[in-house]
Design a protein around this motif. Sequence first.
Motif, PDB file in Angstrom:
ATOM      1  N   ALA A   1       0.829  -1.206   0.000  1.00  0.00           N
ATOM      2  CA  ALA A   1       0.000   0.000   0.000  1.00  0.00           C
ATOM      3  C   ALA A   1       0.864   1.257   0.000  1.00  0.00           C
ATOM      4  O   ALA A   1       0.563   2.241  -0.693  1.00  0.00           O
ATOM      5  CB  ALA A   1      -0.924  -0.007   1.215  1.00  0.00           C
ATOM      6  N   LEU A   2       1.957   1.228   0.771  1.00  0.00           N
ATOM      7  CA  LEU A   2       2.859   2.382   0.807  1.00  0.00           C
ATOM      8  C   LEU A   2       3.520   2.621  -0.549  1.00  0.00           C
ATOM      9  O   LEU A   2       3.679   3.764  -0.982  1.00  0.00           O
ATOM     10  CB  LEU A   2       3.930   2.173   1.884  1.00  0.00           C
TER      11      LEU A   2
ATOM     12  N   ILE B   1       2.311   1.803  -3.522  1.00  0.00           N
ATOM     13  CA  ILE B   1       1.293   2.336  -4.434  1.00  0.00           C
ATOM     14  C   ILE B   1       1.021   3.809  -4.138  1.00  0.00           C
ATOM     15  O   ILE B   1       0.943   4.647  -5.045  1.00  0.00           O
ATOM     16  CB  ILE B   1      -0.003   1.507  -4.326  1.00  0.00           C
ATOM     17  N   PHE B   2       0.895   4.130  -2.855  1.00  0.00           N
ATOM     18  CA  PHE B   2       0.638   5.517  -2.464  1.00  0.00           C
ATOM     19  C   PHE B   2       1.797   6.428  -2.861  1.00  0.00           C
ATOM     20  O   PHE B   2       1.595   7.532  -3.382  1.00  0.00           O
ATOM     21  CB  PHE B   2       0.404   5.587  -0.953  1.00  0.00           C
ATOM     22  N   SER B   3       3.025   5.963  -2.634  1.00  0.00           N
ATOM     23  CA  SER B   3       4.208   6.769  -2.966  1.00  0.00           C
ATOM     24  C   SER B   3       4.310   7.005  -4.466  1.00  0.00           C
ATOM     25  O   SER B   3       4.647   8.103  -4.918  1.00  0.00           O
ATOM     26  CB  SER B   3       5.473   6.076  -2.456  1.00  0.00           C
ATOM     27  N   THR B   4       4.006   5.969  -5.245  1.00  0.00           N
ATOM     28  CA  THR B   4       4.055   6.112  -6.703  1.00  0.00           C
ATOM     29  C   THR B   4       3.049   7.150  -7.184  1.00  0.00           C
ATOM     30  O   THR B   4       3.355   8.006  -8.023  1.00  0.00           O
ATOM     31  CB  THR B   4       3.772   4.762  -7.377  1.00  0.00           C
ATOM     32  N   GLY B   5       1.851   7.085  -6.650  1.00  0.00           N
ATOM     33  CA  GLY B   5       0.836   8.072  -7.019  1.00  0.00           C
ATOM     34  C   GLY B   5       1.217   9.475  -6.593  1.00  0.00           C
ATOM     35  O   GLY B   5       1.003  10.445  -7.330  1.00  0.00           O
ATOM     36  N   LEU B   6       1.806   9.601  -5.400  1.00  0.00           N
ATOM     37  CA  LEU B   6       2.215  10.914  -4.900  1.00  0.00           C
ATOM     38  C   LEU B   6       3.322  11.509  -5.764  1.00  0.00           C
ATOM     39  O   LEU B   6       3.304  12.702  -6.080  1.00  0.00           O
ATOM     40  CB  LEU B   6       2.683  10.789  -3.451  1.00  0.00           C
TER      41      LEU B   6
END
Length: 205
Positions: free
Chosen positions: A28-29, A31-36
């Motif tokens: 999850a981290l 995926i979140f970092s990639t989107g950010l």
Amino acid sequence: MVYHEKVKALQLKQFVSEGFSLVEVLVALVIFSTGLLGLIQLHMNALMLQNDSQVRATASLLVADMADRIRANPAEALLGTSSAYNNPDRSIGETPACLGLSDQGAENDSSCDATAMALFDFYEWQNLIAGSTSTDWHPASAATLPSASGVVCIDSTPEDGTPATPACDGVVSVTDRPVYAIKLWWTERKDSGSTLQQHTMSVSP
């Protein structure tokens, strides 16, 4: 007793199954970092495009400013190749007399003729483009365009040339109707490095 232990075991199993494992949290981290990171890059690109738009708008205003100066001084502009506006060498004409001042800022009664005004127009225009240091009669000014260079000259092919070689041919196609090319160059920062940009306008007095 056995019944209560089974109930507790089922509750504990349900509680564990409803939680997240370390692997799931890490995924999850990521995926979140990639989107950010994507959002940050998108924001940076938007800021760069906004800056480029502002710079190009400024370039258009500067070119139009010189065109207006030429139209406002037809007595000098109509001289054609001998006009002070035909300045392929970009000679700076400091003529504060056009403002009623001497080079040192003192009052000056000397007249400001059409030629002196043309030289001063180019001087002021260059100061707007590339900035200037302070003198006794005006404060320092900051450059309005990055690594900018401009030239005003008679040219039948205004879209050519570079800052080092403006390529002014001095050709007057129609007698007594010189066409001045106002050429302005500056640099824009791109992902691949800096690129040279040019904005040109032709004007006839």
